[in-house]
Write an enzyme that holds these catalytic residues in place. Structure first.
Site, PDB file in Angstrom:
ATOM      1  N   HIS A  85     -30.285 -16.673  -3.144  1.00 48.71           N
ATOM      2  CA  HIS A  85     -30.668 -17.733  -2.206  1.00 48.71           C
ATOM      3  C   HIS A  85     -31.168 -18.995  -2.909  1.00 48.71           C
ATOM      4  O   HIS A  85     -30.630 -20.082  -2.668  1.00 48.71           O
ATOM      5  CB  HIS A  85     -31.717 -17.215  -1.221  1.00 48.71           C
ATOM      6  CG  HIS A  85     -32.329 -18.290  -0.378  1.00 48.71           C
ATOM      7  ND1 HIS A  85     -31.621 -18.996   0.568  1.00 48.71           N
ATOM      8  CD2 HIS A  85     -33.595 -18.800  -0.357  1.00 48.71           C
ATOM      9  CE1 HIS A  85     -32.410 -19.888   1.139  1.00 48.71           C
ATOM     10  NE2 HIS A  85     -33.616 -19.784   0.586  1.00 48.71           N
ATOM     11  N   HIS A 109     -38.437 -22.563  -5.129  1.00 48.17           N
ATOM     12  CA  HIS A 109     -39.129 -22.940  -3.892  1.00 48.17           C
ATOM     13  C   HIS A 109     -39.800 -21.769  -3.171  1.00 48.17           C
ATOM     14  O   HIS A 109     -40.655 -21.973  -2.307  1.00 48.17           O
ATOM     15  CB  HIS A 109     -38.172 -23.656  -2.930  1.00 48.17           C
ATOM     16  CG  HIS A 109     -37.191 -22.762  -2.234  1.00 48.17           C
ATOM     17  ND1 HIS A 109     -36.005 -22.384  -2.808  1.00 48.17           N
ATOM     18  CD2 HIS A 109     -37.217 -22.175  -1.013  1.00 48.17           C
ATOM     19  CE1 HIS A 109     -35.334 -21.606  -1.978  1.00 48.17           C
ATOM     20  NE2 HIS A 109     -36.053 -21.463  -0.881  1.00 48.17           N
ATOM     21  N   GLU A 113     -44.628 -18.220  -2.719  1.00 50.17           N
ATOM     22  CA  GLU A 113     -44.835 -17.485  -1.475  1.00 50.17           C
ATOM     23  C   GLU A 113     -44.615 -15.994  -1.673  1.00 50.17           C
ATOM     24  O   GLU A 113     -45.355 -15.171  -1.148  1.00 50.17           O
ATOM     25  CB  GLU A 113     -43.866 -18.009  -0.412  1.00 50.17           C
ATOM     26  CG  GLU A 113     -44.012 -17.297   0.924  1.00 50.17           C
ATOM     27  CD  GLU A 113     -42.942 -17.730   1.908  1.00 50.17           C
ATOM     28  OE1 GLU A 113     -42.990 -17.266   3.051  1.00 50.17           O
ATOM     29  OE2 GLU A 113     -42.060 -18.500   1.516  1.00 50.17           O
ATOM     30  N   ASP A 114     -43.582 -15.647  -2.421  1.00 45.51           N
ATOM     31  CA  ASP A 114     -43.175 -14.250  -2.523  1.00 45.51           C
ATOM     32  C   ASP A 114     -43.707 -13.537  -3.757  1.00 45.51           C
ATOM     33  O   ASP A 114     -43.619 -12.319  -3.849  1.00 45.51           O
ATOM     34  CB  ASP A 114     -41.640 -14.156  -2.535  1.00 45.51           C
ATOM     35  CG  ASP A 114     -41.038 -14.656  -1.232  1.00 45.51           C
ATOM     36  OD1 ASP A 114     -41.742 -14.605  -0.216  1.00 45.51           O
ATOM     37  OD2 ASP A 114     -39.879 -15.101  -1.250  1.00 45.51           O
ATOM     38  N   ASP A 176     -32.493 -25.436   1.928  1.00 44.50           N
ATOM     39  CA  ASP A 176     -32.939 -24.070   2.207  1.00 44.50           C
ATOM     40  C   ASP A 176     -32.476 -23.627   3.588  1.00 44.50           C
ATOM     41  O   ASP A 176     -31.937 -22.529   3.776  1.00 44.50           O
ATOM     42  CB  ASP A 176     -34.468 -24.027   2.095  1.00 44.50           C
ATOM     43  CG  ASP A 176     -35.056 -22.721   2.581  1.00 44.50           C
ATOM     44  OD1 ASP A 176     -34.717 -21.674   2.000  1.00 44.50           O
ATOM     45  OD2 ASP A 176     -35.859 -22.738   3.532  1.00 44.50           O
ATOM     46  N   ASP A 296     -10.911 -37.304  24.498  1.00 40.81           N
ATOM     47  CA  ASP A 296     -11.089 -37.907  23.175  1.00 40.81           C
ATOM     48  C   ASP A 296     -11.559 -36.862  22.151  1.00 40.81           C
ATOM     49  O   ASP A 296     -12.608 -36.992  21.535  1.00 40.81           O
ATOM     50  CB  ASP A 296     -12.063 -39.089  23.235  1.00 40.81           C
ATOM     51  CG  ASP A 296     -13.410 -38.704  23.839  1.00 40.81           C
ATOM     52  OD1 ASP A 296     -13.473 -37.665  24.511  1.00 40.81           O
ATOM     53  OD2 ASP A 296     -14.387 -39.442  23.623  1.00 40.81           O
TER      54      ASP A 296
END
Length: 762
Positions: A85, A109, A113-114, A176, A296
């Site tokens: 990712h 990024h 957090e992880d 992301d 259109d």
């Protein structure tokens, strides 16, 4: 908050800082995983090496290795290694030709957090800029909120504010989200629809506002596909089946355009394009059309070398096919807020089929597709900023102003959402400067767009030289002049018709600040009154006593307590008693044996101009001269009632501490509303004669209502503005002298039969 599309399914693991080749412990990536990741990174390396310096590419490899180690043992819901990712995010950023800091931010990024990697770790390895970008993109998983909506609002607020400081933060965030949307199929349907809705409501409009049109369209398509998979599938199939019927017409149209342009000395490239499914679907829903009625579906784009060629191409096109009236827009002369420039025209092609054609230069096309990603907006050299960069920079900075003016996250998100859906209304100032406002915007919106101080002080407007109300909706091309006055202030009624987030936020901020100032002043007067019977003076209360009181209540400033008292959120008597106890405890040794002499309590003086913190009760409409009493209403401030008000009779026994002694201040000059009822003979012109009698006594009539007819008589209710009871008495005497008047009396708003001040004719 992390999207469910890329939640890791294993615990957070941080591997030792070793290279991929050296990693051989039990938790290290497998040989197959290393091979796949190395292949993916080689694509990123090749793309980045085309425009980055070799040393920057080497830093990318170091960031990649940190990301692999940090996410080792983590997998996406789809089963793919999690590191795929951030690699995909960095590859998207490289396609936009962002700098090395942004690409490093994309690769890392999620590590804060992880994993157990801190901002300092990233700063030490890759510098402060990269660390700030990673921190700006980090989610709010560790913060608990009362609801999902509150969590989302706060998350978006942090995102927008980080974006205002460095636009690369939102570019990483958009990349992301794009990869998550591309891989959303692994998520269960309910989460898929929620994420798709968020994308359509927030992320796609941000991409559009920043001029990232290619990204904007893809996010819309993916959101549509995941929100309504059946509709998407049916519409896609139907569109494929209809292509054969229109292919010949489109090909003939393209050939004719390509043949005609050289005759006008226009060197151009012509592209045919099919409108996106989401755009077709939205048109079907908004106009309630079937697919066969949407004509259109196909359009053309003409790319030319320079600006004059755009208008030459337009002339050639309109000579060849008739344009549809009202379907021409020149975004070259007046660009959109996101910097988009192009000429749009709709022509009637073969077999009566309407076709939209866009004409632009190659440079305009680059900006149209890439927006701010095609510029180095985040460079410090503000002197070299283009017009697009300045507009985008100003919009991003305005987010910081909204943050200051907004009360909470939900209000902030509401304001930003308004600005994320701009319309096509272009307004001119008297000096010819162009302002882009949402469709339906008013002169108040325009005033705040020019400057906050002009918005706060505006009293009138001239639209195209004509004096019109401030609530008048502006139309494309209007020239607007704002009339200001130094004493003026925002009207709460403006909130019902302003459209821009800035205007709404500034009005609310002003009203909230004004209310707090008025409430603080009232709260101080109430506290002074509560202290007097016990022999205390507010000015004598020491700083130590106040500090203890503030600490007990978890409040930082003394004004906050005074404001709460003024708004009825705290009782003055309770605060006074606690202050007395604290003061007595601090000064017990110095005043031992002395007794304080109580001082007479004096009522609070009301002059009627206190503003929002003091309100005249609508149930009895008190005016100067009436005996009055005050009642503290929680969150609303002080409400003034007449002594014989029915509300006073019903509630006097309850909440006795909330009733306050008040008196009218001498020399009150303002006007007060009062209601009178007049019984008149039913004759022609009687209303005019009664109104004239009222006007002769210098009173303004706020409203008139004919209540009912009783045989030969009619009841007329007037809401008047008077100075005091004496003024009202003069008015009633003047009305009573009118021959057709039978009876006149003052009434209460909630009990029309009350007659506290009756004057009958003999």
């Amino acid at each position: 908050m992390k999207s469910a599309a890329h939640e890791p399914t294993s615990p957070r693991i941080l591997q030792p800082a070793v290279s991929l080749v050296q990693a051989n412990d039990d938790t290290a990536p497998s040989v197959e995983q290393v091979s796949n990741e190395a292949i993916e990174f080689s694509r990123l390396r090749l793309q980045a090496s085309r425009y980055l310096k070799p040393e920057d590419v080497e830093r990318l490899e170091a960031a990649f290795q940190m990301s692999v180690r940090a996410h080792a043992g983590q997998f996406r819901i789809s089963g793919d290694p999690y590191v795929s990712h951030p690699l995909a995010v960095a590859e998207i950023l490289a396609q936009w030709h962002l700098d090395a800091h942004a690409l490093i931010g994309g690769l890392l990024h999620d590590v804060m957090e992880d994993c157990d990697i801190t901002k300092d770790d990233i700063a030490k390895e890759f510098g402060k800029i990269a660390a700030d970008l990673v921190d700006g993109v980090s989610k709010l998983d560790r913060i608990e909120f009362r609801s999902y909506e509150e969590a989302q609002a706060e998350n978006y607020r942090k995102m927008f504010l980080a974006m205002a400081r460095d636009v690369r933060v939102i570019l990483i965030k958009l990349a992301d989200r794009l990869h998550n949307m591309r891989t959303l199929g692994a998520v269960r349907p309910d989460k898929r629809r929620r994420i798709a809705r968020e994308t359509l409501e927030i992320y796609a409009p941000i991409a559009n506002r920043l001029g990232l049109n290619t990204l904007y369209r893809e996010l819309q398509e993916l959101s549509f596909k995941n929100s309504y998979p059946t509709r998407y599938r049916v519409l896609s199939k139907a569109l494929k089946e209809s292509r054969g019927d229109r292919r010949e017409v489109v090909a003939r149209l393209m050939r004719s355009i390509q043949e005609r342009l050289p005759a006008w000395n226009v060197d151009a490239e012509v592209y045919g394009r099919e409108k996106h499914l989401f755009g077709i679907y939205r048109k079907m829903v908004e106009k309630r059309l079937s697919l066969s009625q949407v004509l259109d579906i196909y359009g053309f784009r003409i790319l030319v070398k320079d600006l004059p060629s755009c208008y030459l191409a337009l002339g050639a096109l309109h000579e060849l096919y008739k344009p549809v009236p009202g379907k021409f827009k020149d975004y070259i002369a007046i660009p959109k807020a996101n910097g988009y420039q192009s000429i749009h025209t709709t022509i009637i092609g073969p077999m009566g089929m309407p076709v939209e054609v866009q004409i632009r230069t190659v440079d305009m096309h680059t900006v149209a597709e890439s927006g701010v990603a095609s510029h180095w907006l985040y460079k410090d050299d503000s002197q070299s900023l283009s017009d697009l960069q300045r507009k985008t920079h100003n919009w991003l900075q305005s987010l910081l102003e909204l943050q200051t003016a907004s009360g909470d996250s939900s209000e902030f998100l509401e304001h930003v959402k308004i600005d994320l859906f701009p319309g096509d209304v272009f307004i001119f100032s008297p000096k010819g400067k162009i302002y882009n406002l949402p469709r339906g915007a008013t002169s108040v919106d325009f005033a705040y767009a020019v400057h906050t101080d002009i918005g706060n002080c505006c009293v009138a407007c001239r639209i195209n030289g004509e004096l019109l109300p401030l609530r008048t909706e502006l139309k494309n091309g209007d020239q607007v002049e704002i009339v200001t006055a130094g004493h003026a202030s925002p009207n709460p009624a403006w909130l019902s018709y302003v459209r821009t987030g800035k205007a709404r936020a500034e009005i609310r901020h002003f009203l909230k600040s004004a209310q707090q100032e008025e409430a603080s002043s009232l709260g101080e007067r109430l506290l002074v009154q509560a202290l007097r019977p016990h022999g205390y003076v507010l000015a004598d209360m020491g700083t130590a006593a106040w500090d203890k009181l503030l600490k007990e209540n978890g409040i930082k400033q003394r004004d906050d307590i005074l404001t709460d008292i003024g708004l009825g959120k705290r009782l003055a008597a309770v605060v006074a008693r606690r202050l007395q106890d604290l003061q007595a405890g601090l000064t017990a040794s110095s005043v031992e044996g002395e007794s304080a002499k109580p001082r007479n309590s004096s009522p609070i003086l009301i002059h009627g101009g206190e503003g929002m913190a003091v309100q005249m009760a609508r149930c009895c409409r008190p005016i100067p001269g009436d005996p009055i009493v005050g009642m503290i209403r929680k969150g609303q401030g002080l409400e003034v009632h007449v002594n014989d008000c029915p509300v006073l009779t019903r509630n006097h026994s309850a909440d006795r501490d909330r009733w306050i002694d008040v008196e009218w201040e001498l020399g009150t000059e303002r006007m007060f509303d009062v209601t009178i009822r007049v019984l008149v003979e039913h004759r022609r012109g009687v209303l005019a004669r009664v109104a004239a009698a009222i006007a002769d006594q210098e009173s303004n009539i706020q409203s008139v209502a004919m209540d009912s007819e009783r045989g030969p008589h009619t009841i007329i209710n007037f809401v008047l503005q008077v100075h005091n009871r004496l003024h009202l008495a003069r008015i009633m005497r003047a009305v009573r002298r009118t021959p057709e008047v039978v009876r006149i009396n003052r009434i209460r708003a909630d009990k029309p039969t009350d007659k506290p001040a009756t004057d009958r004719k003999n």
